[in-house]
Scaffold this active site. Structure first.
Site, PDB file in Angstrom:
ATOM      1  N   CYS A   1     -11.427   3.052  -1.286  1.00 41.02           N
ATOM      2  CA  CYS A   1     -10.113   3.355  -0.752  1.00 41.02           C
ATOM      3  C   CYS A   1      -9.707   2.739   0.535  1.00 41.02           C
ATOM      4  O   CYS A   1     -10.740   2.535   1.166  1.00 41.02           O
ATOM      5  CB  CYS A   1      -9.920   4.787  -0.244  1.00 41.02           C
TER       6      CYS A   1
ATOM      7  N   GLU B   1      -4.923   9.769   8.312  1.00 40.81           N
ATOM      8  CA  GLU B   1      -3.410   9.618   8.658  1.00 40.81           C
ATOM      9  C   GLU B   1      -2.959  10.655   9.942  1.00 40.81           C
ATOM     10  O   GLU B   1      -2.147  10.362  10.401  1.00 40.81           O
ATOM     11  CB  GLU B   1      -2.847  10.182   7.128  1.00 40.81           C
TER      12      GLU B   1
ATOM     13  N   ASP C   1       0.934  -1.397  -0.064  1.00 43.82           N
ATOM     14  CA  ASP C   1       0.110  -0.056  -0.197  1.00 43.82           C
ATOM     15  C   ASP C   1       0.910   1.270  -0.060  1.00 43.82           C
ATOM     16  O   ASP C   1       2.059   1.023   0.333  1.00 43.82           O
ATOM     17  CB  ASP C   1      -0.827   0.003   1.148  1.00 43.82           C
ATOM     18  N   SER C   2       0.498   2.455  -0.343  1.00 41.83           N
ATOM     19  CA  SER C   2       1.003   3.605  -0.442  1.00 41.83           C
ATOM     20  C   SER C   2       1.338   4.062   1.053  1.00 41.83           C
ATOM     21  O   SER C   2       2.181   4.729   1.435  1.00 41.83           O
ATOM     22  CB  SER C   2       0.346   4.746  -1.031  1.00 41.83           C
TER      23      SER C   2
ATOM     24  N   CYS D   1      -4.154  -1.052  -2.328  1.00 37.52           N
ATOM     25  CA  CYS D   1      -4.179   0.251  -2.597  1.00 37.52           C
ATOM     26  C   CYS D   1      -5.084   0.379  -3.988  1.00 37.52           C
ATOM     27  O   CYS D   1      -4.708   0.027  -4.766  1.00 37.52           O
ATOM     28  CB  CYS D   1      -3.057   0.664  -2.704  1.00 37.52           C
TER      29      CYS D   1
ATOM     30  N   HIS E   1      -8.327   3.280   3.193  1.00 34.31           N
ATOM     31  CA  HIS E   1      -8.235   3.965   4.515  1.00 34.31           C
ATOM     32  C   HIS E   1      -9.937   4.074   5.061  1.00 34.31           C
ATOM     33  O   HIS E   1     -10.057   4.329   5.974  1.00 34.31           O
ATOM     34  CB  HIS E   1      -7.687   5.419   4.240  1.00 34.31           C
TER      35      HIS E   1
HETATM   36  N1  DGL Z   1      -4.567   3.577  -0.008  1.00 32.33           N
HETATM   37  C1  DGL Z   1      -4.814   4.464  -1.010  1.00 32.33           C
HETATM   38  C2  DGL Z   1      -6.016   3.713  -1.710  1.00 32.33           C
HETATM   39  O1  DGL Z   1      -6.717   2.853  -1.435  1.00 32.33           O
HETATM   40  C3  DGL Z   1      -5.019   5.746  -0.637  1.00 32.33           C
HETATM   41  C4  DGL Z   1      -3.887   6.491   0.135  1.00 32.33           C
HETATM   42  C5  DGL Z   1      -3.288   7.296  -0.766  1.00 32.33           C
HETATM   43  O2  DGL Z   1      -3.706   8.419  -1.554  1.00 32.33           O
HETATM   44  O3  DGL Z   1      -2.072   7.212  -1.097  1.00 32.33           O
HETATM   45  O4  DGL Z   1      -6.535   4.527  -2.955  1.00 32.33           O
END
Ligand code: DGL
Length: 275
Positions: free
Chosen positions: A193, A159, A11-12, A74, A195
């Protein structure tokens, strides 16, 4: 291809931990390596080229750490990089290795959830503007209308540990209202997403009661289990000691501390620089 491997989860940043935690509760026996590219997060506002480059570097890193199978946990990376990596890069890197994303498995289950055939989508700007969900859902269920709403404030709120604060309500309501104003017939909303499950209670509060909210973790976990049952050539290489290692491109202490918001456990993490 290494004979003994771990499942790589990328993931990012922290968001993929919501996917990892569902995968581990369904399949605790496997070994996992989680990699968060926290030094370069967020991906959601970046261009196709940049997300592709960062994601490919991360996938290569996980391959070099002994993963034969990598899950892009992600949506932004799945939307902007997965297809190119699968079609252009994997044949040159190692045709036996596999990279899977989170969009296709989510699209597959939507047809059996929505009754009105009007589906809403919350995601990053990158995921919404890519139209990846619209395209995938249209291939499987051409009768479903998909309406996207970018939620650029949600990842920063999460975050920064503000997901439960009163201030977060303003931005949760704002995007819920904006989505429903675009199509009041929506009866199912995808949290596209990784998150967003952390905002679930607030999203539930500000969407109409009849609207189903779909989180991806359980869907991706079930889809991976099915994939492994069909691909024994990969499954047989995965170590089964139930271990999970966490790596980040940022500070390890900070990662370990913030990860506890996404996981119920305390963990330790290690900082890595890509080779
Ligand atoms: N985890 C990323 C997603 O599912 C979002 C976070 C980011 O913007 O890096 O899209």
């Amino acid at each position: 291809m290494p004979s003994m491997s771990s499942i790589g989860i990328f993931d990012s940043g922290y968001g993929g931990l919501t996917i990892l935690s569902e995968i581990r509760s369904l399949m605790p026996e496997y070994n996992y390596i989680y990699l968060g590219d926290n030094a370069r997060t967020p991906y959601g506002t970046r261009s196709f080229d940049v997300v592709y480059r960062f994601t490919l570097e991360s996938v290569r890193q996980l391959f070099s750490m002994g993963c034969n199978l990598v899950i892009l946990a992600c949506n932004t990376a799945s939307a902007k990089a997965l297809r190119t990596i699968q079609q252009n890069d994997l044949p040159n890197i190692d045709p036996k290795k596999r990279v899977l994303g989170v969009i296709r498995p989510t699209a597959e289950v939507i047809g059996s959830i929505t009754k009105s055939r009007h589906v809403g989508l919350f995601g990053t700007e990158g995921t919404i503007s890519s139209l990846s969900y619209n395209i995938e859902i249209d291939k499987l269920y051409p009768d479903i209308k998909v309406t996207g709403q970018a939620c650029p404030m949600w990842v920063p709120l999460i975050e920064n540990g503000e997901a439960q604060s009163e201030g977060a309500d303003f931005f949760v309501k704002k995007y819920c209202d904006a989505l429903m104003a675009k199509d009041s017939a929506i009866d199912t909303v995808i949290l596209a997403c990784t998150h967003y499950p952390l905002l679930y209670d607030k999203i539930r509060r500000y969407l109409p009661e009849n609207v189903n909210i779909v989180s991806q973790g359980p869907i991706v976990a079930a889809s991976l289990k099915d994939y492994l049952s069909r691909h024994t050539e990969i499954e047989s290489t995965i170590m089964k000691n139930g271990e999970c290692k966490f790596y980040t491109t940022e500070q390890q202490e900070k990662f370990a501390k913030n990860a506890s918001v996404f996981l119920s456990d305390q963990i330790t993490a290690e900082t890595i620089s890509y080779k």
